[in-house]
Design a protein around this motif. Structure first.
Motif, mmCIF file in Angstrom:
data_model
loop_
_atom_site.group_PDB
_atom_site.id
_atom_site.type_symbol
_atom_site.label_atom_id
_atom_site.label_comp_id
_atom_site.label_asym_id
_atom_site.label_seq_id
_atom_site.Cartn_x
_atom_site.Cartn_y
_atom_site.Cartn_z
ATOM 1 N N VAL A 199 35.207 92.206 -9.930
ATOM 2 C CA VAL A 199 34.282 91.110 -9.646
ATOM 3 C C VAL A 199 33.633 91.345 -8.284
ATOM 4 O O VAL A 199 34.141 92.095 -7.459
ATOM 5 C CB VAL A 199 35.014 89.749 -9.664
ATOM 6 C CG1 VAL A 199 35.783 89.565 -10.974
ATOM 7 C CG2 VAL A 199 35.961 89.597 -8.473
ATOM 8 N N TRP A 200 32.519 90.671 -8.068
ATOM 9 C CA TRP A 200 31.871 90.742 -6.759
ATOM 10 C C TRP A 200 32.500 89.716 -5.819
ATOM 11 O O TRP A 200 32.602 88.541 -6.169
ATOM 12 C CB TRP A 200 30.380 90.461 -6.868
ATOM 13 C CG TRP A 200 29.602 91.576 -7.476
ATOM 14 C CD1 TRP A 200 28.963 91.573 -8.691
ATOM 15 C CD2 TRP A 200 29.373 92.869 -6.911
ATOM 16 N NE1 TRP A 200 28.364 92.786 -8.914
ATOM 17 C CE2 TRP A 200 28.593 93.606 -7.841
ATOM 18 C CE3 TRP A 200 29.762 93.483 -5.714
ATOM 19 C CZ2 TRP A 200 28.195 94.923 -7.598
ATOM 20 C CZ3 TRP A 200 29.362 94.796 -5.483
ATOM 21 C CH2 TRP A 200 28.589 95.500 -6.405
ATOM 22 N N GLY A 201 32.900 90.159 -4.646
ATOM 23 C CA GLY A 201 33.336 89.259 -3.590
ATOM 24 C C GLY A 201 32.120 88.843 -2.786
ATOM 25 O O GLY A 201 31.802 89.443 -1.750
ATOM 26 N N VAL A 202 31.422 87.838 -3.270
ATOM 27 C CA VAL A 202 30.172 87.394 -2.659
ATOM 28 C C VAL A 202 30.072 85.888 -2.831
ATOM 29 O O VAL A 202 30.611 85.322 -3.787
ATOM 30 C CB VAL A 202 28.956 88.107 -3.312
ATOM 31 C CG1 VAL A 202 28.766 87.677 -4.759
ATOM 32 C CG2 VAL A 202 27.681 87.904 -2.509
ATOM 33 N N SER A 203 29.427 85.238 -1.893
ATOM 34 C CA SER A 203 29.203 83.800 -2.005
ATOM 35 C C SER A 203 27.998 83.531 -2.911
ATOM 36 O O SER A 203 27.326 84.456 -3.378
ATOM 37 C CB SER A 203 28.996 83.188 -0.624
ATOM 38 O OG SER A 203 30.217 83.139 0.083
ATOM 39 N N ALA A 204 27.740 82.259 -3.152
ATOM 40 C CA ALA A 204 26.670 81.859 -4.075
ATOM 41 C C ALA A 204 25.316 81.885 -3.366
ATOM 42 O O ALA A 204 24.568 80.900 -3.361
ATOM 43 C CB ALA A 204 26.962 80.475 -4.643
ATOM 44 N N ASN A 205 24.999 83.017 -2.771
ATOM 45 C CA ASN A 205 23.782 83.145 -1.983
ATOM 46 C C ASN A 205 22.545 83.119 -2.871
ATOM 47 O O ASN A 205 22.478 83.836 -3.879
ATOM 48 C CB ASN A 205 23.811 84.458 -1.191
ATOM 49 C CG ASN A 205 25.044 84.585 -0.338
ATOM 50 O OD1 ASN A 205 25.474 83.617 0.295
ATOM 51 N ND2 ASN A 205 25.636 85.764 -0.314
ATOM 52 N N THR A 206 21.578 82.313 -2.487
ATOM 53 C CA THR A 206 20.337 82.228 -3.252
ATOM 54 C C THR A 206 19.672 83.591 -3.377
ATOM 55 O O THR A 206 19.103 83.921 -4.429
ATOM 56 C CB THR A 206 19.379 81.239 -2.566
ATOM 57 O OG1 THR A 206 19.991 79.944 -2.529
ATOM 58 C CG2 THR A 206 18.057 81.153 -3.299
ATOM 59 N N ARG A 207 19.754 84.416 -2.326
ATOM 60 C CA ARG A 207 19.077 85.717 -2.312
ATOM 61 C C ARG A 207 19.965 86.874 -2.780
ATOM 62 O O ARG A 207 19.576 88.034 -2.609
ATOM 63 C CB ARG A 207 18.561 86.018 -0.900
ATOM 64 C CG ARG A 207 17.628 84.970 -0.316
ATOM 65 C CD ARG A 207 16.339 84.843 -1.106
ATOM 66 N NE ARG A 207 15.439 83.862 -0.533
ATOM 67 C CZ ARG A 207 14.451 84.154 0.315
ATOM 68 N NH1 ARG A 207 14.243 85.404 0.681
ATOM 69 N NH2 ARG A 207 13.679 83.196 0.793
ATOM 70 N N GLU A 213 28.594 86.439 -12.711
ATOM 71 C CA GLU A 213 29.224 86.284 -14.023
ATOM 72 C C GLU A 213 30.575 86.980 -14.149
ATOM 73 O O GLU A 213 31.498 86.415 -14.756
ATOM 74 C CB GLU A 213 28.272 86.735 -15.127
ATOM 75 C CG GLU A 213 27.052 85.831 -15.289
ATOM 76 C CD GLU A 213 27.433 84.352 -15.377
ATOM 77 O OE1 GLU A 213 28.327 84.014 -16.194
ATOM 78 O OE2 GLU A 213 26.849 83.540 -14.644
ATOM 79 N N PRO A 214 30.772 88.200 -13.615
ATOM 80 C CA PRO A 214 32.110 88.788 -13.709
ATOM 81 C C PRO A 214 33.171 87.920 -13.041
ATOM 82 O O PRO A 214 34.284 87.786 -13.550
ATOM 83 C CB PRO A 214 31.957 90.141 -13.004
ATOM 84 C CG PRO A 214 30.513 90.487 -13.188
ATOM 85 C CD PRO A 214 29.792 89.163 -13.062
ATOM 86 N N GLY A 215 32.832 87.298 -11.913
ATOM 87 C CA GLY A 215 33.770 86.405 -11.248
ATOM 88 C C GLY A 215 33.997 85.126 -12.028
ATOM 89 O O GLY A 215 35.137 84.630 -12.124
ATOM 90 N N ARG A 216 32.939 84.588 -12.573
ATOM 91 C CA ARG A 216 33.078 83.360 -13.361
ATOM 92 C C ARG A 216 33.985 83.566 -14.572
ATOM 93 O O ARG A 216 34.653 82.637 -15.016
ATOM 94 C CB ARG A 216 31.697 82.866 -13.791
ATOM 95 C CG ARG A 216 30.916 82.224 -12.656
ATOM 96 C CD ARG A 216 29.496 81.895 -13.034
ATOM 97 N NE ARG A 216 28.829 81.127 -11.979
ATOM 98 C CZ ARG A 216 27.527 81.126 -11.761
ATOM 99 N NH1 ARG A 216 26.724 81.852 -12.541
ATOM 100 N NH2 ARG A 216 27.017 80.410 -10.785
ATOM 101 N N ALA A 217 34.030 84.787 -15.088
ATOM 102 C CA ALA A 217 34.869 85.080 -16.245
ATOM 103 C C ALA A 217 36.357 84.925 -15.930
ATOM 104 O O ALA A 217 37.164 84.738 -16.841
ATOM 105 C CB ALA A 217 34.591 86.489 -16.757
ATOM 106 N N ILE A 218 36.732 84.989 -14.644
ATOM 107 C CA ILE A 218 38.132 84.769 -14.265
ATOM 108 C C ILE A 218 38.316 83.424 -13.547
ATOM 109 O O ILE A 218 39.388 83.143 -13.012
ATOM 110 C CB ILE A 218 38.682 85.908 -13.392
ATOM 111 C CG1 ILE A 218 37.964 85.975 -12.034
ATOM 112 C CG2 ILE A 218 38.594 87.239 -14.114
ATOM 113 C CD1 ILE A 218 38.713 86.755 -10.984
ATOM 114 N N GLY A 219 37.263 82.607 -13.503
ATOM 115 C CA GLY A 219 37.372 81.292 -12.888
ATOM 116 C C GLY A 219 36.936 81.212 -11.448
ATOM 117 O O GLY A 219 37.173 80.194 -10.778
#
Length: 267
Positions: A199-207, A213-219
């Motif tokens: 998964v990407w270790g990144v915040s919900a940055n607009t840019r 999605e890979p992170g959302r797949a694990i919650g």
């Protein structure tokens, strides 16, 4: 709440995330070769190397999750990278396996550093490391596949982008990861399914140019956005307005790492 072992707990990420996980009610074991400054009276502090098999097995026993952060965090010589980054990933996986624990491995954007930012796509691009350091994180991801398939382990490899209190460069407007969001990655790893999730270790940055999605797949659902800090960023860069902050465009995901000499000193 969970019992969590954090290796490399004296480093910048460990120092920032320890109080957040403690406040969430988790029991913490903090392992490093130097005393972690963020340790509290209720934490168990273990002074040892993450490459020490016996120490790591003892530290992981009875845990729910191993958060493996111990690593050279920038480019080093081949031998230094192999001796710490690669070896500690194997040791951490062995310790987690024998403890029956889930494990979160700190991978890095530099595992895919040569991927153009505007081609990162909606999923997870293949590994294209930019340095020996980035290569060591590709090894971490590959070991995750091996251990998940052989032993049915629950593993998360988080490709950490730019960790910090706020974005400090134009690039980090898209790549920033806050401490609170990394704590959310840890929480997600506690309940991740069997397998090796990258998964990407990144915040919900607009840019941002990478997918959540890979992170959302694990919650993992990040909450912070670099846009909350753009005025401070513009001022730090000496720009009149956030509108003057240059976009990343097709720049490589790895930023300046792609130009570092192999085995040379990091930035």
């Amino acid at each position: 709440m969970a019992t969590i072992l954090i290796t490399g707990a004296a480093g910048s990420i460990g120092t920032a995330v320890t109080p957040l996980l403690r406040a969430a009610g988790h029991r913490l074991r903090l392992l490093d070769v130097t005393p972690p400054s963020a340790s509290g009276p209720a934490d168990e502090v273990l002074l040892a190397s993450a490459t020490d098999d016996a120490a790591m097995h003892a530290a992981a026993a009875g845990t729910d999750l191993v958060v493996h952060l111990a690593s050279h965090a920038a480019e080093r010589t081949w031998r230094q990278i192999v001796d710490l980054n690669v070896e500690s990933a194997r040791v951490a996986l062995d310790a987690a396996r024998d403890a029956g624990s889930a494990i979160l491995l700190a991978s890095s954007v530099h595992a895919a550093g040569f991927v153009p930012s505007d081609e990162a796509g909606d999923g997870m691009p293949r590994a294209r490391p930019d340095t020996y350091y980035g290569f060591s994180k590709v090894v971490s991801e590959a070991l995750g596949d091996l251990y998940a398939d052989r032993f049915g382990m629950r593993i998360v490899n988080a490709r950490i982008m730019t960790f910090g209190d706020r974005p400090h460069t134009a690039r980090s407007r898209s790549t920033w990861l806050s401490a609170a969001d990394f704590a959310r990655v840890v929480e997600a790893a506690l309940t991740a399914p069997v397998g090796n999730a990258i998964v990407w270790g990144v915040s919900a940055n607009t840019r941002r140019t990478v997918s959540l999605e890979p992170g959302r797949a694990i919650g993992y659902e990040p909450q912070d956005d670099a846009e909350a800090h753009v005025h401070a960023l513009a001022a730090e860069l000496g720009l009149a307005s956030p509108d003057d902050i240059p976009p990343v465009g097709s720049d490589p995901l790895g930023g300046i790492f792609v130009d570092l000499p192999l085995g040379g000193p990091g930035p």
